[in-house]
Structure formats: C-alpha cells, structure tokens
Design a protein around this motif. Structure first.
Motif, PDB file in Angstrom:
ATOM      1  N   ASN A  82     -30.219 -21.858  65.610  1.00 54.67           N
ATOM      2  CA  ASN A  82     -29.466 -21.065  64.844  1.00 54.67           C
ATOM      3  C   ASN A  82     -29.696 -21.319  63.563  1.00 54.67           C
ATOM      4  O   ASN A  82     -30.081 -21.199  62.300  1.00 54.67           O
ATOM      5  CB  ASN A  82     -27.812 -21.848  64.832  1.00 54.67           C
ATOM      6  CG  ASN A  82     -27.023 -21.113  65.979  1.00 54.67           C
ATOM      7  OD1 ASN A  82     -27.176 -19.945  66.498  1.00 54.67           O
ATOM      8  ND2 ASN A  82     -26.592 -21.903  66.838  1.00 54.67           N
ATOM      9  N   GLN A  83     -29.905 -23.004  62.995  1.00 58.32           N
ATOM     10  CA  GLN A  83     -30.850 -23.375  61.784  1.00 58.32           C
ATOM     11  C   GLN A  83     -32.226 -22.088  61.509  1.00 58.32           C
ATOM     12  O   GLN A  83     -32.700 -22.342  59.983  1.00 58.32           O
ATOM     13  CB  GLN A  83     -30.921 -24.706  61.909  1.00 58.32           C
ATOM     14  CG  GLN A  83     -30.100 -25.710  62.514  1.00 58.32           C
ATOM     15  CD  GLN A  83     -30.660 -27.025  62.451  1.00 58.32           C
ATOM     16  OE1 GLN A  83     -30.969 -27.215  63.531  1.00 58.32           O
ATOM     17  NE2 GLN A  83     -29.950 -28.224  61.840  1.00 58.32           N
ATOM     18  N   MET A 125     -32.443 -19.558  62.176  1.00 53.65           N
ATOM     19  CA  MET A 125     -31.844 -18.263  61.895  1.00 53.65           C
ATOM     20  C   MET A 125     -31.273 -18.360  60.650  1.00 53.65           C
ATOM     21  O   MET A 125     -32.040 -17.029  59.527  1.00 53.65           O
ATOM     22  CB  MET A 125     -30.661 -17.276  62.231  1.00 53.65           C
ATOM     23  CG  MET A 125     -31.915 -17.520  63.768  1.00 53.65           C
ATOM     24  SD  MET A 125     -30.435 -16.671  64.979  1.00 53.65           S
ATOM     25  CE  MET A 125     -29.640 -17.061  65.364  1.00 53.65           C
ATOM     26  N   GLU A 126     -30.824 -19.352  59.917  1.00 49.56           N
ATOM     27  CA  GLU A 126     -30.126 -19.529  58.527  1.00 49.56           C
ATOM     28  C   GLU A 126     -30.775 -19.756  57.685  1.00 49.56           C
ATOM     29  O   GLU A 126     -31.134 -19.207  56.712  1.00 49.56           O
ATOM     30  CB  GLU A 126     -28.891 -20.736  58.910  1.00 49.56           C
ATOM     31  CG  GLU A 126     -28.255 -20.855  57.367  1.00 49.56           C
ATOM     32  CD  GLU A 126     -27.106 -22.421  57.679  1.00 49.56           C
ATOM     33  OE1 GLU A 126     -26.946 -22.755  56.622  1.00 49.56           O
ATOM     34  OE2 GLU A 126     -26.860 -22.423  59.049  1.00 49.56           O
ATOM     35  N   ILE A 127     -32.000 -20.339  58.444  1.00 49.80           N
ATOM     36  CA  ILE A 127     -32.937 -20.834  56.559  1.00 49.80           C
ATOM     37  C   ILE A 127     -33.729 -19.615  56.632  1.00 49.80           C
ATOM     38  O   ILE A 127     -34.429 -19.531  55.376  1.00 49.80           O
ATOM     39  CB  ILE A 127     -34.006 -22.039  57.733  1.00 49.80           C
ATOM     40  CG1 ILE A 127     -33.284 -23.251  57.360  1.00 49.80           C
ATOM     41  CG2 ILE A 127     -35.167 -22.499  56.442  1.00 49.80           C
ATOM     42  CD1 ILE A 127     -34.019 -24.287  58.061  1.00 49.80           C
ATOM     43  N   GLY A 140     -32.606 -16.490  57.152  1.00 47.35           N
ATOM     44  CA  GLY A 140     -32.427 -14.989  56.940  1.00 47.35           C
ATOM     45  C   GLY A 140     -32.282 -13.867  57.819  1.00 47.35           C
ATOM     46  O   GLY A 140     -32.758 -12.796  57.690  1.00 47.35           O
ATOM     47  N   SER A 172     -32.252 -12.720  61.920  1.00 46.73           N
ATOM     48  CA  SER A 172     -31.192 -12.269  63.271  1.00 46.73           C
ATOM     49  C   SER A 172     -31.591 -12.391  64.609  1.00 46.73           C
ATOM     50  O   SER A 172     -33.010 -12.853  64.583  1.00 46.73           O
ATOM     51  CB  SER A 172     -30.572 -10.808  63.574  1.00 46.73           C
ATOM     52  OG  SER A 172     -30.033 -10.232  61.894  1.00 46.73           O
ATOM     53  N   VAL A 178     -37.322 -15.413  66.459  1.00 46.89           N
ATOM     54  CA  VAL A 178     -36.395 -17.011  66.344  1.00 46.89           C
ATOM     55  C   VAL A 178     -37.357 -17.789  67.681  1.00 46.89           C
ATOM     56  O   VAL A 178     -37.430 -18.693  66.559  1.00 46.89           O
ATOM     57  CB  VAL A 178     -34.948 -16.432  66.583  1.00 46.89           C
ATOM     58  CG1 VAL A 178     -34.799 -17.585  66.530  1.00 46.89           C
ATOM     59  CG2 VAL A 178     -34.672 -15.711  66.099  1.00 46.89           C
ATOM     60  N   LYS A 202     -41.100 -22.429  56.693  1.00 45.06           N
ATOM     61  CA  LYS A 202     -40.962 -21.523  55.669  1.00 45.06           C
ATOM     62  C   LYS A 202     -42.213 -21.877  55.447  1.00 45.06           C
ATOM     63  O   LYS A 202     -42.571 -20.294  55.457  1.00 45.06           O
ATOM     64  CB  LYS A 202     -40.586 -22.652  54.292  1.00 45.06           C
ATOM     65  CG  LYS A 202     -38.742 -22.447  54.196  1.00 45.06           C
ATOM     66  CD  LYS A 202     -38.346 -22.771  52.885  1.00 45.06           C
ATOM     67  CE  LYS A 202     -36.725 -22.956  53.146  1.00 45.06           C
ATOM     68  NZ  LYS A 202     -36.338 -23.473  51.625  1.00 45.06           N
TER      69      LYS A 202
END
Length: 464
Positions: A415-416, A418-420, A422, A424, A429, A456
């Motif tokens: 989840n982290q 995907m959030e970082i 951006g 789906s 993932v 990143k």
C-alpha cells in the motif's frame, strides 16, 4: 499368575457378551502390547457373535457405534478413553490379485488366529465373567515375543501371498518393537518383494510412516533394502549404495545416510519427527545422478542437493504424502549443503539473513540436519565443523535479537509503495516490493526515509 492386566471396560464387555451367550476375546496387538507393558488405548476383540448381533449388543448400551467395516465383520465403539473394535471370527480366503479378502465368518478362535499376520499378533485372551481368563496361543506367539522373533502362523509364503503389505508390516515391527524376522520370513520377503506393487500407495505410505517413526528405523530400512522391498517403496535409497562418499570415510552414501538419520534422531527434542527423519534419510539421494570423477581423482557430487530435492518431491508425491510434508522435506534436502559455504565465518549478515529466511519455520530442523550430516571419523575436523556451526547459530541469534529475522519484510508494504509512486495494483508493485526486500536482506533495516529514497531511485531507473 495373570499375564495381562485386563481393563475394566473389557471386563464389562465380556459380561455383556456372556449374558447374550457369546464368547469374547481380547486379541492381536492389544494382547501383544499388554504383554510388552506398552500403553494400550485401542482395544481389539474377536467374537463368535455375528456383526448384526454385535451391533444389537452395543445398541443396548446406547453408546456410539461405527459400522463402516461391518462388511468385513468389524464394528467399532468407544467407551471411556478406549477406542474399541469388535470383529466376528474370520476364516477368510484372498483372491491374491488384490489384497482384499473374500470375507468368510468362522466359529473357531484358532482358525481366526491362523489367518493373522504374525504369531506375536496371533495371541488371544478369552474373557470370562468370573475373571478366570484363558490365554490362547496356538502358534507360539508368547515364546516368539520373549525371543524377539517375528514369524508367521502359516507359512510366510501363504501369509504374504494373501496380503503382500504384511512384508512391509514386518519391517515396521522390526522398527517399532525391535523384533528380528525368522530366516524363513526374510527368505519369503526376498522372493516375493515384487508383489508389494499390488498394494495402493496410500497403504504403503501409512506403513512406511509408522516404520520411520519407530525406535529402530535403521534396522527396518536395512531389512527393506536387503530383501528388495525398498525397490518398490524408496528405490532411491538402495541406489545410494553405488555412490562412494567424497570424504572416503564411509562404505557408501547409503551407510552414511543411515548414520545421519540415527544422529538426527538423537537430536530430536519433542518426540519422533517424520520430516526430520525423512530428510536425514533422503538428503543425499541426488548423489548417484551427479557423481563425477575429477581430474585429481576425487569424487564430486556437484548440485546433488538441487537434484535430490526434485527427486524427493517426486517420490513423496508418489507415496501420497501431504503437500506440507513433501515441501518441508524437499526444502531441507535443498538447503542441507548451504552451511558448507560458511567456511570460517566469512558470511556477510546478508548471507545469514538469507539462510534464516530460506529455512523459515524449518530452521530448527535444518540446524539438526546439518549437524547430523557430520559423520567424519576425523575428530579434529568434526570438532571444527561443530564450532563453525556454533558460530553461525550465535550470529543468527544476535541478528534475530536485533532485526526480528523470523519476519523479514521490506521497510515499505504494498500500500505504501502504491501511495508513494502513485500507481495502481499490478505487477509493478510486486517488482518494487522484491527490490526493497532484496535491499532489506542485503543491508538490514533501512528505516522509512531511506526506504522511500531507495524506492524513488528504483522508480526513476525504471522510467517512472
């Protein structure tokens, strides 16, 4: 003098059967184990009452009844802590194609005992209400038990032709009870070993499991190999007799494997461990297929752990072992050589983490297997290997205390990620997760900020 202590529940049943005009005998393994003063929780009886009469007698007590074996004359029940089976006298004939008997009920305890597998299981105790029980032993089972001999009531050829599984059961009793088969039994087993192929793999596996978990599995395995039974059950085991151990310290890999199994058993702490024992017995079965003679004259078995793990999976699946047992034994075989890259302790923390993570819940068993695999007669070398493994376990303990080794995960979850980034849910993932896991294994805990920076950086390298 009363040879056998009769449980009160057996006395109660005897009174009920006698009141209905029937005879009742404690029989088979129940008698044998009572004579050996082994704990008895399953009681086997035989009677002249027909199955429907047995059912009627048990129904009168309103207890539970299991009649799944009634076509073979067997009715089950439970009283107190005892599981009970009551079987009508049998005088079966076998078709000798399958192992299924043509069921025929008899009227004589002697005829019933004659059809049983071994003389130590062909003893009975007639239970009478006045307590003057009569010991019935027409085939010398008590003397055989005292002498530690395994023999058959009829000729072994007749017994094994009726039911070839009895040959494997003979090996099982060698393991469980420490009995020695009579020479004529060994001869018949050797001549008739091929007939074991008539038996379903499920039944073979059940006997093999009991054998492996017994007190003397090495003796039983040796009997299977010497008589040819192993060719049907575990053909990879006798095949190891062809591969000379690279240390030249043992007669062959077969003997080495038996020693490893014995040493693994000595390291058991919570009772017999089927997975550990199977892994110890089979850890080197890949050696015959990988045996090579090197230019310097030494014998090598490169990657035998990889080949062996595949062979273990195939064999245990054919024997219908549960998936978890197959997976666990194969993984132990695959990992059993990993430690030998540890050398003098030059493994990085990353290598130690991978060792623990790859072993997972099998780590304690892997420790026992690796230590047991040291069978060299060179005391100095053996001591050095044990010290080296002590060092590895100490490092594992230290890292575990610092890093929670048993639950290694990346510093960021899905989840982290995907959030970082951006993104789906999808394959990307999973790739990012694997990258962070590899970093975690290599460098230890990164911390949240460093993990975000590494994520990143990875994303930028992949054009995200």
């Amino acid at each position: 003098m009363q040879l056998i202590a009769v449980p009160p529940v057996a006395e109660e049943l005897a009174a009920e059967f006698a009141a209905a005009g029937h005879r009742l005998y404690l029989v088979g393994g129940s008698v044998r184990d009572a004579l050996l003063q082994r704990p008895v929780s399953d009681l086997d009886f035989t009677t002249d009452a027909r199955p429907e009469q047995v059912v009627a007698l048990l129904k009168a007590r309103r207890g539970p009844i299991w009649d799944t074996g009634i076509e073979f004359g067997t009715v089950g029940t439970k009283r107190g802590d005892y599981s009970i089976e009551i079987t009508t006298f049998r005088s079966d004939a076998y078709d000798r194609v399958s192992r299924n008997p043509v069921v025929a009920f008899g009227d004589s305890i002697e005829d019933d005992l004659r059809r049983r597998d071994f003389t130590v299981n062909a003893m009975a105790l007639e239970l009478v209400p006045d307590g003057q029980h009569r010991f019935v032993d027409p085939f010398g089972g008590l003397a055989a038990l005292a002498a530690g001999t395994l023999d058959t009531p009829a000729t072994p050829e007749e017994s094994f032709a009726d039911d070839p599984l009895r040959m494997l059961r003979a090996a099982r009793f060698v393991s469980q009870l420490g009995l020695t088969p009579a020479p004529r039994v060994v001869t018949a087993m050797t001549e008739m070993a091929g007939q074991l192929s008539r038996i379903t793999r499920e039944r073979v596996q059940a006997e093999l499991t009991k054998l492996i978990l017994g007190q003397h599995p090495r003796r039983a395995i040796e009997l299977m190999v010497d008589t040819g039974l192993a060719e049907d059950v575990l053909p990879e085991v006798p095949a190891m007799r062809l591969a000379i151990d690279e240390h030249m310290q043992h007669k062959d890999v077969y003997t080495h494997s038996l020693v490893v199994m014995e040493q693994a058993i000595e390291r058991e702490t919570d009772g017999p461990d089927l997975v550990l024992r199977l892994a110890a017995l089979l850890h080197d079965i890949g050696k015959p297929a990988t045996r090579r003679k090197e230019p310097d004259g030494r014998v090598s078995f490169h990657h035998h752990e990889v080949v062996g793990a595949k062979m273990v999976r195939k064999r245990l699946r054919e024997l219908r072992y549960p998936k978890q047992i197959v997976d666990d034994v194969a993984q132990l075989v695959f990992l059993h050589l990993r430690f030998h890259g540890y050398g003098k302790g030059e493994w990085t923390d990353s290598a130690v983490r991978r060792y623990v993570t790859d072993a997972g819940s099998l780590l304690d068993r892997l420790h026992k297997l690796v230590r047991s695999d040291c069978t060299t007669r060179n005391k100095r070398r053996a001591a050095a290997l044990q010290r080296s493994y002590d060092s590895l376990e100490e490092r594992i303990a230290a890292l575990r205390a610092k890093e929670e080794l048993d639950a290694i995960r990346p510093d960021l979850d899905g989840n982290q990620i995907m959030e970082i980034l951006g993104i789906s849910p999808g394959p990307l993932v999973g790739k990012a997760y694997k990258h962070l896991l590899a970093l975690r294994m290599e460098r230890g805990p990164l911390g949240h900020d460093e993990a975000v920076a590494e994520l990143k950086r990875w994303a930028a390298d992949h054009g995200l």
